[in-house]
Scaffold this motif. Structure first.
Motif, mmCIF file in Angstrom:
data_model
loop_
_atom_site.group_PDB
_atom_site.id
_atom_site.type_symbol
_atom_site.label_atom_id
_atom_site.label_comp_id
_atom_site.label_asym_id
_atom_site.label_seq_id
_atom_site.Cartn_x
_atom_site.Cartn_y
_atom_site.Cartn_z
ATOM 1 N N SER A 210 -15.631 -6.244 44.156
ATOM 2 C CA SER A 210 -15.198 -5.877 42.812
ATOM 3 C C SER A 210 -16.343 -5.376 41.951
ATOM 4 N N THR A 211 -17.566 -5.827 42.229
ATOM 5 C CA THR A 211 -18.718 -5.381 41.443
ATOM 6 C C THR A 211 -19.745 -4.694 42.339
ATOM 7 N N GLY A 212 -19.276 -4.044 43.387
ATOM 8 C CA GLY A 212 -20.184 -3.325 44.281
ATOM 9 C C GLY A 212 -20.746 -2.056 43.687
ATOM 10 N N ARG A 213 -20.150 -1.565 42.603
ATOM 11 C CA ARG A 213 -20.640 -0.349 41.942
ATOM 12 C C ARG A 213 -21.016 -0.611 40.485
ATOM 13 N N HIS A 214 -20.129 -1.317 39.793
ATOM 14 C CA HIS A 214 -20.314 -1.579 38.366
ATOM 15 C C HIS A 214 -19.762 -2.964 38.059
ATOM 16 N N LEU A 215 -20.216 -3.546 36.960
ATOM 17 C CA LEU A 215 -19.552 -4.731 36.428
ATOM 18 C C LEU A 215 -18.244 -4.289 35.774
ATOM 19 N N PRO A 216 -17.203 -5.132 35.813
ATOM 20 C CA PRO A 216 -15.910 -4.765 35.207
ATOM 21 C C PRO A 216 -15.940 -4.959 33.696
ATOM 22 N N MET A 217 -16.913 -4.337 33.058
ATOM 23 C CA MET A 217 -17.204 -4.567 31.645
ATOM 24 C C MET A 217 -17.671 -3.271 31.000
ATOM 25 N N GLY A 218 -17.559 -3.207 29.704
ATOM 26 C CA GLY A 218 -18.105 -2.105 28.935
ATOM 27 C C GLY A 218 -18.120 -2.474 27.469
ATOM 28 N N ALA A 219 -18.745 -1.623 26.655
ATOM 29 C CA ALA A 219 -18.837 -1.928 25.225
ATOM 30 C C ALA A 219 -19.051 -0.651 24.434
#
Length: 707
Positions: A210-219
């Motif tokens: 699930s976080t192999g590319r990016h964290l499931p987050m943004g701002a």
């Protein structure tokens, strides 16, 4: 429980009067849900720019796509048609749950949007229940969990907005990026063309990491310190997008979809689907630090209660830069004695304890039986030695995989494994169990009950070292739907393990931090942050880990070695002292001065850990860059503020100035906690709220307390 159902008939009458009505409000977030005369429900801070807001649910289905084609998954035909048909709010203690009910008259799709929060809290959690109330099947291809529109900067425009996201990779986790919103979403002269653009800024997962590319987050942040921060809670597919709509920014949060994750879900009449949860934080001041503080509180609120979150025991693990998957009784016994003497409270035997295969263990795992050749006196001899030195024994396990050469690959039924096109999936010498199948679950239950029940193991490191791709097809289901189904069954399995063994501690590991999401972390007690073996490369990961996980769940390696200088030992220990100590290294081979430094660091950690469990993280130099020479991360506890500062390489100068606005005007004397014999110093300017830290030598670190 008090039911606070609204007077829907009066509200319907108000809507019919051709105005817009506020359905729901969250005072701390400044968010409101509005409904217009046509029944469209939208979420934002205001309804002044109604067109900038996004329908509360956006969905596509085969035969029902978008109204404006492109890369965006908003402006959908179904989302445009979904109309209000009621809502209610239920309070239970300090918790509040509002359900807004929508329906599409064309397809018969009903959507119940659930918005959850706590009284006085600065967060909102959302999920959506979809039900096919029509007479024919409906093939869903995407659906939002949460949408938010009308986001603008301090000048009510987009020029002052900054966009933040986090890249994530093996050995290089939690790398936050920032750029002007307008660098990614450029102005296109909408007034000339009559339409918004077709693109957006998006980030998504790929496969089962699930976080192999990016964290499931943004701002998004603005110049005045306001922040909008979000996370998606899925170990299967996820995606977020942000773009421009009528001169303002919008955010849309998704679980898996067809275009990115090979997910579609056919709902027969009467069938339902639940989206993955997502959370939003909004703060009026303080920027990302304040928003991450609120998100940290939220994460503590949603996770499963467990004593480990309060006690924070020190963990020794034999793997990193030490045995590296080659444990034996002969090698382990001196490490156990040294770890116990140093102050460790858990001792984990990592990978290899089951390895009795002449061709190697990687593609033969699955039975999880001890290797007789490695433990001539039996593995219980080693587990008893761990207990004899006052520590809890732990073992490494990779439960979801079965090696292609394992007997289980032949004895378990084909339906117990991931398959696509009727063919069993193989990746890096492993097959993948589908935990929806009773045989797969029964196998893992018997393994864990043997380890935790019969053997008395109190800690399991659950690793996950393959990306199995888009998922599995069980009959007519799509691969993405199969992955989501397995993911939910996996969480249910972990919860059932803890129900049967409530004192057991579960560590979530995915080749380090490649499955670092708050679906896993609502159940698991700890999160591995990285497999990074270079002590000079770990600081940006350790410092930024608290963006992805609460500090008391963030397991950071500290691997001092007998070949290290005292500065190097202090450096690698410093990174773990504001999180969870994952100690490793050949402690048994150290000289007295080296070992004393390790012991003093662990004594210090035990003194300060009661404050870690409730503290909020902050970053006095901003979130770290991968190659930054100076890095700083702090925790604001109830009684103290702690700050770790790293200096890497030949930095420009020997001092660094940090701003700590929450301590402005406070009279205090900074104290160096680690290393105890340090020539590092710090000076405090209360008027300017400036802390100047002096590190005279490169590749050194210091932990300070201000109280």
């Amino acid at each position: 429980m008090q039911n606070l159902q609204e007077g829907e008939r009066a509200l319907t009458a108000a809507v019919a009067a051709a105005g817009r009505t506020r359905l729901w409000s969250h005072p701390e977030l400044g968010l409101h849900a509005f409904v217009d005369a046509a029944g469209s429900v939208r979420l934002g801070t205001s309804d002044r720019n109604w067109a900038a807001l996004v329908p509360l649910v956006e969905a596509t289905a085969t035969g029902h796509g978008r109204l404006w084609s492109g890369e965006r998954f908003v402006e959908t035909a179904i989302g445009d048609r979904l109309a209000y048909r009621g809502h209610e709010t239920v309070e239970d203690g300090g918790r509040e749950r509002t359900t807004i009910r929508l329906a599409d008259s064309v397809t018969g799709l009903a959507a119940d949007v659930v918005l959850e929060t706590c009284r006085g809290a600065g967060f909102l959690r959302a999920r959506v229940r979809l039900v096919n109330e029509g007479g024919t099947p409906l093939r869903l291809e995407s659906v939002t969990t949460l949408t938010l529109g009308g986001i603008a900067g301090a000048d009510d425009g987009l020029g002052g907005l900054t966009l933040h996201w986090a890249d994530n990779d093996w050995l290089a986790e939690c790398r936050w990026r920032r750029t002007a919103f307008r660098d990614q979403v450029v102005p296109l002269s909408r007034s000339v063309h009559g339409h918004e653009g077709r693109g957006c800024f998006e980030r998504c997962s790929q496969g089962s990491w699930s976080t192999g590319r990016h964290l499931p987050m943004g701002a998004l942040t603005d110049r005045d310190g306001r922040a909008w921060l979000w996370q998606i809670e899925s170990s299967a597919g996820w995606r977020f997008e942000t773009g421009e709509r009528e001169g303002a920014a919008y955010v849309a949060l998704f679980g898996p979809d067809d275009a990115h994750h090979q997910w579609h879900q056919t709902l027969a009449p009467g069938e339902e689907f639940h989206t993955v949860p997502a959370a939003l934080v909004r703060t009026e001041a303080g920027g990302l630090d304040a928003a991450f503080g609120e998100l940290t509180d939220y994460r503590r609120d949603i996770r499963r209660e467990h004593p480990d979150h309060r006690t924070l025991p020190v963990i020794y693990n034999d793997y990193m830069n030490t045995l590296m998957g080659d444990p034996t009784t002969r090698k382990l016994l001196p490490l156990i004695e040294a770890a116990g003497a140093a102050g460790a409270e858990v001792f984990v035997i990592d990978a290899g304890w089951y390895d009795d295969d002449a061709q190697g263990w990687w593609d033969a795992v699955g039975a999880w039986e001890p290797a007789r050749g490695r433990f001539p006196g039996g593995i219980q001899e080693v587990l008893d030695a761990i207990r004899g030195h006052g520590m809890t024994p732990g073992l490494w396990l990779e439960p979801e995989v079965v090696g292609v050469r394992s007997p289980l690959a032949r004895t378990l039924p084909p339906e117990a494994f991931f398959r696509r096109g009727g063919i069993r999936v193989t990746e890096h010498g492993r097959h993948h169990l589908d935990l929806r199948h009773p045989a797969a679950r029964a196998h893992l239950d018997s393994v864990v009950d043997r380890l935790a029940g019969e053997w008395g193991v109190g800690y399991l490191k659950l690793d996950y070292n393959i990306n199995i791709g888009p998922g599995t097809e069980n009959g007519p289901e799509s691969p993405g739907s199969g992955l989501l189904g397995h993911h939910r069954a996996h969480l249910d399995w972990m919860a059932s393990v803890l129900d049967r063994h409530p004192g057991l501690v579960l560590e979530n590991c995915g080749s380090g931090g490649l499955r670092m999401d708050y679906a896993q972390l609502t159940v698991a007690q700890l999160q591995s942050t990285s497999d990074q073996q270079d002590l000079l490369r770990y600081p940006p990961i350790a410092a930024a880990a608290a963006t992805a996980v609460t500090p008391e769940q963030a397991a950071v390696w500290a691997y001092p070695q007998p070949g290290h200088t005292l500065d190097e030992i202090a450096f690698t220990l410093a990174g773990a002292l504001l999180g969870r100590v994952h100690l490793s290294g050949f402690l048994d081979r150290m000289n007295d001065d080296q070992f004393a430094l390790v012991r003093s660091a662990l004594r210090l950690y035990k003194d300060i850990r009661p404050e870690i469990a409730g503290a909020r993280p902050f970053w006095p130099l901003g979130l770290p860059g991968w190659d930054d020479a100076w890095i700083a991360q702090g925790l604001r506890g109830r009684h103290s503020t702690f700050v770790t500062v790293w200096r890497r390489g030949p930095a420009d100068g020997t001092s660094c100035e940090l701003t700590l606005p929450h301590l402005r005007g406070a009279r205090l004397q900074p104290s160096v906690l680690h290393p105890t014999a340090s020539d590092s110093t710090a000076e405090w300017d209360a008027t300017e709220a400036k802390l100047t830290v002096f590190l005279p030598r490169p590749d050194t670190a210091v932990l300070l307390r201000l109280r």
